[in-house]
Motif scaffolding. Structure first.
Motif, PDB file in Angstrom:
ATOM      1  N   ARG A   2      -4.024  14.404  31.462  1.00 49.71           N
ATOM      2  CA  ARG A   2      -5.336  14.141  30.882  1.00 49.71           C
ATOM      3  C   ARG A   2      -5.321  12.860  30.045  1.00 49.71           C
ATOM      4  O   ARG A   2      -4.323  12.548  29.393  1.00 49.71           O
ATOM      5  CB  ARG A   2      -5.761  15.298  29.980  1.00 49.71           C
ATOM      6  N   MET A   4      -8.367  10.402  27.666  1.00 49.18           N
ATOM      7  CA  MET A   4      -9.742  10.066  27.283  1.00 49.18           C
ATOM      8  C   MET A   4      -9.894   8.555  27.440  1.00 49.18           C
ATOM      9  O   MET A   4      -9.266   7.773  26.725  1.00 49.18           O
ATOM     10  CB  MET A   4     -10.015  10.491  25.842  1.00 49.18           C
ATOM     11  N   SER A  14     -14.612   9.311  28.672  1.00 49.57           N
ATOM     12  CA  SER A  14     -14.579  10.296  29.753  1.00 49.57           C
ATOM     13  C   SER A  14     -13.191  10.911  29.819  1.00 49.57           C
ATOM     14  O   SER A  14     -12.177  10.188  29.766  1.00 49.57           O
ATOM     15  CB  SER A  14     -14.913   9.638  31.096  1.00 49.57           C
ATOM     16  N   LEU A  15     -13.121  12.244  29.939  1.00 49.37           N
ATOM     17  CA  LEU A  15     -11.840  12.928  30.114  1.00 49.37           C
ATOM     18  C   LEU A  15     -11.474  12.853  31.589  1.00 49.37           C
ATOM     19  O   LEU A  15     -12.169  13.410  32.442  1.00 49.37           O
ATOM     20  CB  LEU A  15     -11.949  14.379  29.657  1.00 49.37           C
ATOM     21  N   GLU A 297     -10.438  17.221  23.800  1.00 49.63           N
ATOM     22  CA  GLU A 297     -11.727  17.329  24.484  1.00 49.63           C
ATOM     23  C   GLU A 297     -12.896  16.914  23.588  1.00 49.63           C
ATOM     24  O   GLU A 297     -13.989  16.619  24.079  1.00 49.63           O
ATOM     25  CB  GLU A 297     -11.942  18.761  24.975  1.00 49.63           C
ATOM     26  N   GLN A 298     -12.693  16.916  22.273  1.00 42.86           N
ATOM     27  CA  GLN A 298     -13.756  16.552  21.337  1.00 42.86           C
ATOM     28  C   GLN A 298     -13.511  15.173  20.720  1.00 42.86           C
ATOM     29  O   GLN A 298     -13.980  14.873  19.620  1.00 42.86           O
ATOM     30  CB  GLN A 298     -13.879  17.613  20.244  1.00 42.86           C
TER      31      GLN A 298
END
Length: 320
Positions: A2, A4, A14-15, A297-298
């Motif tokens: 993953r 960002m 965008s992830l 994610e945040q």
């Protein structure tokens, strides 16, 4: 893995799923635990930072993590070792490849969150005040943006170095944060006249300025003879134009300073500084102020805390 990423300038991150990195000669691969966010990240998103990688790129300037792979020629680090690093980009991802020259070992007593909040904020202030401005005990230090990520550390380190510290920040709540870090005098940039307040205190010997704009102009006019001014950021959005005649009349010195530039021109300045700062941390003399910790994610929400100035000290993203 993953990551960002900035996929379009000026837009939210965008992830994305990107290939796992490998270590080249002189490099290490690090499993990222935490990433400290900085005002420079906001500039990078807009495409106005000093360094402009091609889109798409992974955001994140500083990290704490564990070495998972060591490249050819690397002898300072081993697999499994915890490190911190200023990497410029790529920290908001599960793994990052970093030059071993800019990695530093971190003590066991330092948490992942503290390590991610440590390098840029404390490093910027320590190198600026000690190596560049030669701040001396008894001098009067004016810190603009005193509740922000770097400003708060300038207050803390300035006090530790024996200076009389004047903190400028927006609103009573942020000023109380600066006071808790050691500020001797508080100036509210929303309601007070910075120039008049500083002159009433006797003027400034050193000005630490991550803000620029009108605040820099006010600080310039509040300097004592032979003062040193360090512009190191322009959070106001305005790069000040410095009148040379003011410098001449008071024998002032303006010191250009870009902490990240030392990773290329003289990384030993940074690693030497980090050794001093680490000793102070272990001795309990300094402690990062982290106002928010959010998951990967945040990351966009975390960046908004900086953008809207709702954070004090540092915002940290937990990756692992």
């Amino acid at each position: 893995m993953r990551a960002m990423q900035v996929t379009e300038l000026g837009k939210p991150l965008s992830l994305r799923d990107i290939p796992h990195p490998s270590a080249g000669a002189g490099q290490v691969v690090v499993k990222v635990h935490t990433c400290g966010l900085n005002f420079g990240d906001l500039l990078a998103i807009k495409g106005t930072y000093q360094e402009r990688p091609d889109v798409p790129f992974t955001l994140g300037m500083e990290l704490c993590g564990t070495v998972t792979e060591v490249g050819q020629g690397v002898t300072r680090f081993t697999v499994g070792q915890r490190i911190a690093a200023y990497c410029g980009f790529d920290a908001l991802a599960d793994f990052a490849t970093i030059s071993a020259d800019i990695c530093v070992p971190i003590p066991d007593v330092m948490s992942d969150e503290d390590a991610a909040a440590f390098l840029i904020a404390y490093g910027t202030s320590h190198v600026a005040l000690d190596y560049k401005a030669h701040l001396r005990a008894g001098e009067r230090l004016l810190v603009l943006g005193a509740s922000g990520g770097v400003g708060l550390t300038a207050v803390e380190l300035g006090k530790l170095m024996g200076a009389e510290v004047i903190a400028v920040a927006r609103g009573a709540q942020k000023l109380q944060v600066a006071k808790a870090a050691g500020a001797d005098h508080l100036i509210d940039s929303e309601t007070d006249d910075i120039r008049d307040c500083v002159k009433a205190l006797g003027g400034a010997d050193v000005v630490y300025d991550p803000i620029g704009g009108e605040q820099f102009k006010a600080a310039l006019r509040a300097c004592r003879p032979e003062a040193r001014l360090i512009p190191l950021g322009f959070a106001s959005g305005e790069v000040p134009q410095i009148p040379a005649n003011h410098l001449l009349v008071k024998n002032l010195t303006v010191i250009g300073f870009y902490w990240g530039g030392y990773t290329r021109v003289n990384p030993k300045v940074l690693t030497d500084s980090f050794e001093v700062l680490t000793d102070w941390y272990v001795a309990g003399k300094i402690k990062p102020h982290v106002s928010h910790v959010l998951p990967l994610e945040q990351a966009n929400e975390a960046l908004d805390l900086l953008r809207t100035r709702k954070a004090t000290g540092k915002v940290v993203v937990r990756v692992a």
